[in-house]
Design a protein around this motif. Structure first.
Motif, mmCIF file in Angstrom:
data_model
loop_
_atom_site.group_PDB
_atom_site.id
_atom_site.type_symbol
_atom_site.label_atom_id
_atom_site.label_comp_id
_atom_site.label_asym_id
_atom_site.label_seq_id
_atom_site.Cartn_x
_atom_site.Cartn_y
_atom_site.Cartn_z
ATOM 1 N N LYS A 66 7.555 24.730 85.485
ATOM 2 C CA LYS A 66 7.111 25.695 84.473
ATOM 3 C C LYS A 66 8.308 26.064 83.603
ATOM 4 O O LYS A 66 9.359 26.459 84.114
ATOM 5 N N VAL A 67 8.141 25.966 82.269
ATOM 6 C CA VAL A 67 9.272 26.224 81.377
ATOM 7 C C VAL A 67 9.145 27.536 80.611
ATOM 8 O O VAL A 67 10.101 27.967 79.948
ATOM 9 N N CYS A 68 7.989 28.181 80.660
ATOM 10 C CA CYS A 68 7.818 29.484 80.017
ATOM 11 C C CYS A 68 6.501 30.083 80.512
ATOM 12 O O CYS A 68 5.749 29.446 81.254
ATOM 13 N N ASN A 69 6.219 31.314 80.111
ATOM 14 C CA ASN A 69 4.944 31.961 80.393
ATOM 15 C C ASN A 69 4.196 32.138 79.080
ATOM 16 O O ASN A 69 4.776 32.585 78.082
ATOM 17 N N ILE A 70 2.936 31.778 79.061
ATOM 18 C CA ILE A 70 2.150 31.873 77.836
ATOM 19 C C ILE A 70 0.988 32.847 78.050
ATOM 20 O O ILE A 70 0.232 32.722 79.015
ATOM 21 N N THR A 71 0.868 33.810 77.145
ATOM 22 C CA THR A 71 -0.325 34.637 77.033
ATOM 23 C C THR A 71 -1.016 34.245 75.737
ATOM 24 O O THR A 71 -0.436 34.398 74.650
ATOM 25 N N ALA A 72 -2.212 33.693 75.843
ATOM 26 C CA ALA A 72 -2.882 33.175 74.647
ATOM 27 C C ALA A 72 -3.209 34.312 73.693
ATOM 28 O O ALA A 72 -3.537 35.435 74.107
ATOM 29 N N PRO A 73 -3.128 34.066 72.384
ATOM 30 C CA PRO A 73 -3.521 35.089 71.408
ATOM 31 C C PRO A 73 -4.980 35.493 71.603
ATOM 32 O O PRO A 73 -5.835 34.665 71.937
ATOM 33 N N THR A 74 -5.244 36.778 71.421
ATOM 34 C CA THR A 74 -6.619 37.276 71.515
ATOM 35 C C THR A 74 -7.382 36.856 70.262
ATOM 36 O O THR A 74 -6.926 37.080 69.136
#
Length: 493
Positions: A66-74
């Motif tokens: 894992k190279v980053c954490n992603i929170t998808a745009p709402t």
């Protein structure tokens, strides 16, 4: 960790972008040929990318990382469909999902390609693009740049290693293992040649850092084998605490069995990246040749033979250029550059030095003058001795004359280096002969009384003007003469 919000950009048509695999864009129309309209900002809420801690590839146990954490745009538009993500690291792009994982192989390739294998933290800049389709439009949101920190999975390699064992009484830094002189992660193979000593040969290898401790055996990085007394000439080794000769407790000793591997020396090589070793028995040759500027660095011209002076001590006398003059080949390995003997530093013109044959570099004379270059294969060293007479007598011709031509006429030798003469000569019928200069008898070389020297019994002698005829049995020979030292040699082919 830093929180990075997406900047949302709406395009009236599909956008073109590059990735490792664009399958996720199937079904989306290609770009229009008309000019793009001005991008419009679309509110996507609180999408974010956050950095992860530094990735130590040596500690990763899976095939992906894992190279980053992603929170998808709402997304407020109920018709909007998430198509996928693209991660950009430098010039490399990868299709990813919300887990933000790429293969360990790919990440290793990136960091090693940019920085090499040295296991220190390296930093890259990453960007994530999130792609949506909505109402016939393709929408991309782009994160701010974020950091990806990576430590390559490579062993710690020190700048130097030392043999300790039977050849040096299990102590000291007499025998240093060297690589080719470059970065140890680019060239992780270290080698040393040590005398065989006689009897079974036990040893280990110590990192340079061990010699800063009060007791070298306290080092946690001893190089040895898992099973004490391992005698295989190639295999794997471990880097661990000292095994104290207790099988399986750490780095233990090698044991080269003399009965199985009789030799004068052993060449020991370790690959610190792959943790493998090879041991090569070396038996000294009676014949050593100069390879260098005086013979065009040829791997086939055996025209410059060292003169024996004592057991395993030999010399070559001529006028040298003083710049990258030579390496040394023994008879058995002639033509194999990996087995050539030379010095540690390319072009070293010191008056003496150590001979090595792993990553050996060209040796230079101290100056462009007449020197005797001496190699001592017992100690693996060389020395330069400048001649007092820098204007030795010059000869236009050196030749052989004898019973083979009725003592009339001359078989010419070639001057292959200043005052060094060579020819390939075939003696059709056994008989006497001599060397002479300039096609007359004022200067001629022989030995003792007539027939005292039979070249089948000894290949070399120091000649004298007017001495006895030389007996040469039928055969083909490489014939040598140095008119400064009066060295005469016949090597049967």
């Amino acid at each position: 960790m830093k929180k990075i919000f997406f900047a949302a950009i709406a395009l009236m048509s599909s956008i073109a972008f590059t990735s490792c695999n664009q399958d996720f864009m199937d079904g989306i129309a290609g770009p229009l040929t008309s000019p793009e309209e001005t991008p419009q900002t679309v509110a996507f809420g609180n999408g974010a990318v956050t950095e992860v801690p530094a990735i130590d590839l040596a500690k990763v146990t899976s095939d992906v990382v894992k190279v980053c954490n992603i929170t998808a745009p709402t997304v407020t538009d109920e018709n909007a469909k998430l198509v996928g993500y693209v991660l950009t690291i430098g010039e490399n792009q990868f299709d990813i999902d919300q887990k933000a994982e790429i293969s360990v192989t790919d990440l290793t390739s990136i960091v090693v390609g940019a920085f090499g294998m040295r296991p220190v933290e390296r930093e890259f800049e990453g960007v994530v693009r999130c792609y949506y389709s909505a109402n016939g439009q393709s929408i991309v949101t782009v994160s701010d740049p974020f950091k990806i920190k990576v430590i390559p999975a490579a062993p710690v390699i020190e700048e130097a290693y030392y043999y300790v064992g039977a050849a040096n009484g299990w102590g000291g830094q007499d025998y240093k293992l060297t690589n080719g002189g470059g970065d140890v992660y680019d060239d992780p193979v270290f080698s040393v040649v040590v005398p065989a000593q006689g009897g079974d040969h036990w040893f280990k290898i110590m990192p340079a850092s061990a010699f800063t401790l009060g007791n070298i055996w306290d080092s946690p990085s001893v190089v040895g084998v898992y099973t004490n007394g391992t005698s295989a000439l190639e295999g794997s080794f471990i880097v661990s605490n000292n095994g104290n000769d207790a099988e399986g407790s750490g780095a233990n000793s090698w044991c080269i069995k003399e009965g199985d591997n009789p030799a004068d020396f052993y060449k020991i090589s370790i690959n610190m990246m792959e943790l493998t070793y090879t041991i090569t028995p070396i038996s000294l040759s009676s014949l050593y040749y100069v390879v260098g500027g005086i013979q065009g660095w040829s791997d086939s011209k055996r025209t410059h033979l060292f003169t024996p002076e004592a057991k395993n001590v030999l010399s070559y006398t001529t006028k040298w250029t003083g710049a990258w003059d030579l390496k040394v080949w023994d008879q058995a390995n002639f033509g194999n550059w990996d087995a050539a003997w030379g010095c540690v530093v390319d072009g070293d013109n010191s008056p003496s030095g150590a001979l090595i044959n792993s990553g050996a570099q060209a040796i230079s004379a101290p100056s462009a003058e007449f020197y005797k270059f001496t190699i001592d294969m017992n100690t693996m060293t060389y020395t330069w001795t400048k001649l007092d007479n820098q204007e030795p007598t010059e000869y236009e011709f050196i030749s052989l004359i004898g019973e083979f031509n009725g003592w009339s006429g001359d078989f010419e030798l070639e001057q292959v280096a200043p005052h060094n003469w060579y020819a390939e000569f075939t003696q059709e019928n056994s008989g006497m002969l001599k060397y002479r200069a300039n096609h007359d008898w004022n200067t001629n070389w022989g030995f003792g009384n007539d027939g005292d020297w039979n070249v089948s019994e000894a290949m070399d002698k120091i000649g004298a003007n007017g001495a006895g005829n030389i007996y040469v049995p039928a055969g083909t020979y490489d014939v040598f003469l140095n008119d400064i030292t009066n060295s005469m040699m016949f090597v049967k082919k």
